[in-house]
Write a protein that holds these residues in place. Structure first.
Motif, mmCIF file in Angstrom:
data_model
loop_
_atom_site.group_PDB
_atom_site.id
_atom_site.type_symbol
_atom_site.label_atom_id
_atom_site.label_comp_id
_atom_site.label_asym_id
_atom_site.label_seq_id
_atom_site.Cartn_x
_atom_site.Cartn_y
_atom_site.Cartn_z
ATOM 1 N N GLU A 16 8.595 -32.811 -70.457
ATOM 2 C CA GLU A 16 9.147 -34.145 -70.241
ATOM 3 C C GLU A 16 8.138 -35.035 -69.515
ATOM 4 O OE1 GLU A 16 12.954 -33.675 -68.318
ATOM 5 O OE2 GLU A 16 13.958 -33.786 -70.259
ATOM 6 N N PRO A 17 8.055 -36.305 -69.899
ATOM 7 C CA PRO A 17 7.149 -37.225 -69.222
ATOM 8 C C PRO A 17 7.666 -37.563 -67.826
ATOM 9 C CG PRO A 17 8.500 -38.412 -70.794
ATOM 10 C CD PRO A 17 8.812 -36.957 -70.981
ATOM 11 N N ARG A 18 6.788 -38.099 -67.005
ATOM 12 C CA ARG A 18 7.206 -38.539 -65.681
ATOM 13 C C ARG A 18 6.434 -39.784 -65.294
ATOM 14 N NH1 ARG A 18 3.947 -37.081 -61.186
ATOM 15 N NH2 ARG A 18 2.039 -35.961 -61.762
ATOM 16 N N LEU A 19 7.031 -40.569 -64.415
ATOM 17 C CA LEU A 19 6.381 -41.777 -63.912
ATOM 18 C C LEU A 19 5.383 -41.379 -62.833
ATOM 19 C CD1 LEU A 19 6.674 -44.810 -64.533
ATOM 20 C CD2 LEU A 19 8.220 -44.969 -62.570
ATOM 21 N N LEU A 20 4.193 -41.977 -62.876
ATOM 22 C CA LEU A 20 3.139 -41.634 -61.932
ATOM 23 C C LEU A 20 2.676 -42.885 -61.203
ATOM 24 C CD1 LEU A 20 0.966 -39.576 -60.864
ATOM 25 C CD2 LEU A 20 -0.466 -40.344 -62.785
ATOM 26 N N ILE A 21 2.694 -42.859 -59.859
ATOM 27 C CA ILE A 21 2.100 -43.923 -59.055
ATOM 28 C C ILE A 21 0.621 -43.590 -58.921
ATOM 29 C CG2 ILE A 21 2.086 -45.081 -56.818
ATOM 30 C CD1 ILE A 21 5.048 -44.370 -56.550
ATOM 31 N N THR A 22 -0.245 -44.459 -59.399
ATOM 32 C CA THR A 22 -1.637 -44.088 -59.629
ATOM 33 C C THR A 22 -2.538 -44.177 -58.403
ATOM 34 O OG1 THR A 22 -2.222 -46.349 -60.283
ATOM 35 C CG2 THR A 22 -1.433 -44.845 -62.009
ATOM 36 N N SER A 23 -2.201 -45.005 -57.427
ATOM 37 C CA SER A 23 -3.006 -45.137 -56.198
ATOM 38 C C SER A 23 -4.471 -45.466 -56.493
ATOM 39 C CB SER A 23 -2.924 -43.840 -55.370
ATOM 40 O OG SER A 23 -1.575 -43.533 -55.054
ATOM 41 N N GLY A 24 -4.701 -46.277 -57.525
ATOM 42 C CA GLY A 24 -6.048 -46.764 -57.801
ATOM 43 C C GLY A 24 -6.963 -45.825 -58.552
ATOM 44 N N LYS A 54 12.946 -42.829 -58.003
ATOM 45 C CA LYS A 54 12.607 -41.530 -57.405
ATOM 46 C C LYS A 54 12.757 -40.398 -58.417
ATOM 47 C CE LYS A 54 13.618 -38.564 -53.426
ATOM 48 N NZ LYS A 54 14.445 -38.397 -52.186
ATOM 49 N N GLY A 55 13.832 -40.445 -59.185
ATOM 50 C CA GLY A 55 14.049 -39.393 -60.178
ATOM 51 C C GLY A 55 13.001 -39.410 -61.281
ATOM 52 N N TYR A 56 12.608 -40.605 -61.710
ATOM 53 C CA TYR A 56 11.620 -40.710 -62.784
ATOM 54 C C TYR A 56 10.240 -40.228 -62.347
ATOM 55 C CZ TYR A 56 14.789 -43.317 -65.836
ATOM 56 O OH TYR A 56 15.828 -43.683 -66.658
ATOM 57 N N LEU A 57 9.975 -40.202 -61.030
ATOM 58 C CA LEU A 57 8.709 -39.674 -60.542
ATOM 59 C C LEU A 57 8.619 -38.160 -60.759
ATOM 60 C CD1 LEU A 57 8.303 -41.706 -57.216
ATOM 61 C CD2 LEU A 57 7.017 -42.018 -59.342
ATOM 62 N N SER A 58 9.775 -37.543 -60.939
ATOM 63 C CA SER A 58 9.813 -36.101 -61.245
ATOM 64 C C SER A 58 9.863 -35.864 -62.748
ATOM 65 C CB SER A 58 11.025 -35.448 -60.574
ATOM 66 O OG SER A 58 10.956 -35.564 -59.170
ATOM 67 N N ALA A 59 10.732 -36.606 -63.431
ATOM 68 C CA ALA A 59 10.843 -36.451 -64.886
ATOM 69 C C ALA A 59 11.674 -37.582 -65.458
ATOM 70 C CB ALA A 59 11.471 -35.105 -65.244
ATOM 71 N N ILE A 60 11.295 -38.027 -66.649
ATOM 72 C CA ILE A 60 12.090 -38.990 -67.416
ATOM 73 C C ILE A 60 12.703 -38.192 -68.564
ATOM 74 C CG2 ILE A 60 12.083 -41.122 -68.760
ATOM 75 C CD1 ILE A 60 9.497 -41.900 -67.309
#
Length: 380
Positions: A16-24, A54-60
């Motif tokens: 499953e895909p997940r949302l990623l905060i890239t931090s540059g 928060k949930g999407y950072l784990s899985a969408i």
């Protein structure tokens, strides 16, 4: 290249895909250009909200994804890439500050993408753009000079689908009917997405088209067999600054002006990325002093910029009788519909700008405005 604020990490396998905060961090990614669809006819795409973030950072959950998003994931994995950018998921849709900040960066998102996938054949994210196609059979005929059969100097293509003796004319004609006349190509946000993208893979009604800064190719003629000139397809705008950059802006603004927006108030944000890129290229290649952006016009060419007029064949009806403030009445941004500019050299400047100022909704000069005034001086 630097990743956008958030991307979707689709992994290397079938998880499953997940949302990623890239931090540059830097990496390649694929951007998606598509239509949200008419809200009266189709449900909106899956969105990231403050509650779901928060949930999407784990899985969408894949089961929740619209069909076109799943198509995009399949394509991205097939070409060996890992990250994708989809506006409805990478921008927190119910966070006004996040939306304002990310919307103004959208031009950079498409400019820096390794590839932009365009779902031109569909009108809703819930439809699939990976439909089967019935292409005409194509026969390649080598061109060999008389007397030397060991040398091949070119190839002809023979197909019952060719409607013109000129392959180039047929190629352009097919692209216009396959992509140019679609609902995707009538939308406001998709304009700068197309103009700024470096490489575009179009999924048209009948076939694939690939475009980059060197030209455009189509599936029916063999995806690497026919190209068009750079003038017929601007992709990266590396050659954006020309002899008359303002004339180029008026052409872009005119092309954009008749496009439709679900929310009229997006009229400035939806072209802000293109304006920002144009100004950056202008500043880097010119010794002229910095100039100001005034609700779709530039202060160093303001008098010619005021010479816009309404294209009566390209007026679109507002969704609500309560029209929001889009910009001052002297700017083309205030008009919902297509505009053109008077460019006849017989017109001469008979006035001067005394003062021009704008009130900005967010402090960003390329974004929405709250007010604007202009003082000019001339003979009556």
């Amino acid at each position: 290249r630097k990743l956008p604020t958030r991307v979707i990490d689709i992994g290397e396998d079938s998880g499953e895909p997940r949302l990623l905060i890239t931090s540059g961090q830097e990496a390649r990614y694929v951007a998606f250009s598509y239509q949200w669809g008419d809200p009266l006819l189709s449900p909106p795409p899956l969105k990231t909200t403050k509650e779901k973030l928060k949930g999407y950072l784990s899985a969408i959950p894949t089961a929740d994804l619209p069909r076109s998003f799943i198509d995009l994931i399949e394509i991205t994995r097939a070409i060996g890439e890992r990250y994708i950018w989809i506006d409805s998921l990478c921008i927190v849709q119910d966070d006004e500050q996040d939306w304002e900040r990310e919307a103004l960066q959208m031009g950079s998102v498409f400019l820096n993408a390794f590839l932009t996938v365009v779902a031109a054949s569909i009108t809703s994210p819930h439809q699939s753009f990976l439909a089967s196609r019935n292409l005409w059979p194509l026969v390649e005929v080598p061109v060999i000079p008389a007397g030397d059969e060991s040398v091949e100097i070119g190839r002809f293509y023979i197909s019952p689908g060719l409607t013109s003796t000129s392959a180039k004319f047929h190629h352009t004609e097919k692209f216009v009917s396959d992509v140019g006349f679609t609902e995707w190509n009538k939308r406001g946000w998709t304009f700068q997405e197309r103009e700024l993208s470096r490489r575009i893979l179009y999924f048209g009604k009948t076939q694939l088209h690939f475009a980059c800064n060197e030209g455009r190719w189509e599936e029916e003629l063999g995806l690497a067999q026919h190209s068009v000139s750079r003038e017929e397809h601007r992709s990266s705008h590396d050659d954006l600054v020309c002899e008359d950059i303002n004339k180029m802006w008026y052409k872009l603004a005119s092309d954009y002006s008749s496009r439709l927006l679900t929310y009229e108030i997006d009229r400035l944000p939806a072209i802000s990325g293109l304006a920002r890129h144009l100004e950056r290229a202008y500043a880097e290649s010119s010794s002229n002093p910095p100039r100001r952006y005034l609700s779709g016009l530039w202060d160093d060419d303001l008098v010619p910029g005021l010479m816009w007029y309404v294209d009566k064949g390209k007026i679109w009806k507002a969704r609500s009788s309560a029209k929001p403030y889009l910009g001052p009445s002297w700017s083309w941004i205030s008009h919902l519909g297509g505009v053109e500019w008077h460019t006849d050299p017989k017109y001469t400047q008979a006035c001067e700008i005394v003062n021009a100022n704008m009130g900005y909704a967010t402090g960003d000069p390329m974004g929405r405005v709250t007010s604007g005034y202009l003082t000019i001086r001339g003979k009556l």
